[in-house]
Design an enzyme around this catalytic site. Structure first.
Site, PDB file in Angstrom:
ATOM      1  N   LYS A 116     -17.960 -26.764  15.221  1.00  0.00           N
ATOM      2  CA  LYS A 116     -18.484 -25.511  15.777  1.00  0.00           C
ATOM      3  C   LYS A 116     -19.668 -25.805  16.692  1.00  0.00           C
ATOM      4  CE  LYS A 116     -17.130 -22.506  12.054  1.00  0.00           C
ATOM      5  NZ  LYS A 116     -17.436 -22.109  10.690  1.00  0.00           N
ATOM      6  N   GLN A 147     -21.103 -20.415   6.375  1.00  0.00           N
ATOM      7  CA  GLN A 147     -19.891 -21.179   6.074  1.00  0.00           C
ATOM      8  C   GLN A 147     -19.481 -20.993   4.617  1.00  0.00           C
ATOM      9  OE1 GLN A 147     -18.028 -23.029   8.347  1.00  0.00           O
ATOM     10  NE2 GLN A 147     -16.605 -23.187   6.629  1.00  0.00           N
ATOM     11  N   ASP A 162     -17.891 -13.720  12.313  1.00  0.00           N
ATOM     12  CA  ASP A 162     -16.716 -14.074  11.513  1.00  0.00           C
ATOM     13  C   ASP A 162     -15.912 -12.824  11.161  1.00  0.00           C
ATOM     14  OD1 ASP A 162     -15.935 -16.630  11.057  1.00  0.00           O
ATOM     15  OD2 ASP A 162     -17.243 -16.986   9.333  1.00  0.00           O
TER      16      ASP A 162
END
Ligand code: NAP
Length: 294
Positions: A54, A98, A121
């Site tokens: 990322k 995450q 997200d």
């Protein structure tokens, strides 16, 4: 093999060029570079690789990456405090925590604490609710990527019979909603569904996200259908090695389908790309500029 192979790497690369241009243009308007904050708690090796990718991808498209690596024993309160700080940080357009988080931290509580306007997200229930209601929102990257891949084959998904196999919150459910917004006729199937093969055989567009290696066989597929395989499964290979396969038996399916995504090289490259696109979208929306979801 007769199916067209949907090249996720190529489609992701061309989307990244557009994101690079878009983020440079937006940076000029808002007077600063765009920023994505990534929070990693603990030392899960797969998460570490994913976070590194990322960070690299952000740099590639000109988005600042702010990485926060916290020790496994970080308390839930400390993670919440960091999220609150990032929510208020003007240089941060997107926040990503995450998953999985260590067991002592309640993931739902953390995800709910992320400002929906920075929830790149798309896991915050407010954004999920907005997706269901057909309101502008940030949708999760993997399902967005699936829709983009499907649209690389079909100019329009309107009226297509779409079957989504899998109903997780991160893939199956949001994907079904996005397909509905594209005016497909959507069926969601799962582990309790009866006669999966005949349901899958109805699909003009079959999207599979179940995490079962090569579960969907060639004779489950309608001739000429488009198959989007989200699955990533590691199985034993010759010489004591392992290899990655999808949820669809690729060689069988490619003989029947009209178009199919490979694994790897299909949906995978789209996920991080769509996260970057969401960061651009989040920054644009906060600046009062409207940008389409797909
Ligand atoms: P998940 O949370 O485990 O959900 C799996 C879904 O599949 C559930 O809805 C489950 O049904 C259904 N299912 C499981 N076994 C089934 C069976 N035998 N028949 C019918 N349905 C079945 O998985 P996920 O997070 O959605 O991920 C799915 C796959 O996609 C995994 O391989 C994952 O690694 C991959 N993935 C890839 C990316 C990418 O970027 N390429 C991103 C995310 C996920 P129930 O709800 O009834 O239990």
């Amino acid at each position: 093999m007769s199916a067209k192979i949907i090249d996720g790497k190529k489609i992701a690369a061309s989307l990244r060029l557009k994101i690079t241009e878009g983020s440079a243009r937006l940076a000029k308007i808002i007077g600063r570079p765009l920023g994505l904050a990534v929070v990693l708690v603990g030392d899960n090796p797969a998460s570490e690789v994913y976070v590194r990718n990322k960070t690299r991808s952000c740099v590639e498209v000109g988005i600042n990456s702010f990485d926060y690596k916290l020790p496994t024993l970080t308390s839930e309160a400390d993670v919440l405090a960091l999220v609150a700080k990032l929510n208020n940080d003007k240089a941060v357009d997107g926040i990503l925590v995450q998953l999985p988080l260590p067991d002592h931290i309640d993931s739902t509580r953390i995800l709910n604490a992320i400002d929906p306007a920075k929830d790149v997200d798309g896991f915050n229930p407010i954004n999920f609710g907005r997706l269901v209601a057909g309101l502008p929102t940030l949708a999760p990257g993997t399902p967005l990527g699936c829709v983009i891949l499907a649209k690389s084959v079909h100019m329009s998904l309107a009226g297509l019979e779409a079957v989504v196999l899998g109903r997780s919150n991160i893939v199956g459910k949001p994907l079904a909603q996005l397909l509905l917004q594209e005016n497909a006729t959507v069926t969601i199937a799962h582990s309790k569904t009866r006669d999966l093969p005949s349901i899958c055989r109805r699909a003009d567009l079959l999207c599979v996200a179940i995490g079962r290696p090569e579960f969907v066989r060639g004779d489950w597929i309608k001739k000429g259908a488009t198959v989007i395989d989200v699955g990533v499964n590691r199985i034993p290979a010759d010489g004591g090695k392992t290899r990655i396969v999808g949820d669809v038996a690729f060689d069988e399916a490619a003989k029947i389908a009209g178009a199919i995504t490979p694994v790897p090289g299909g949906v995978g490259p789209m996920t991080i790309t769509c996260l970057l696109q969401n960061t651009l979208r989040a920054a644009a929306l906060r600046a009062g500029i409207s940008v389409p979801t797909i």
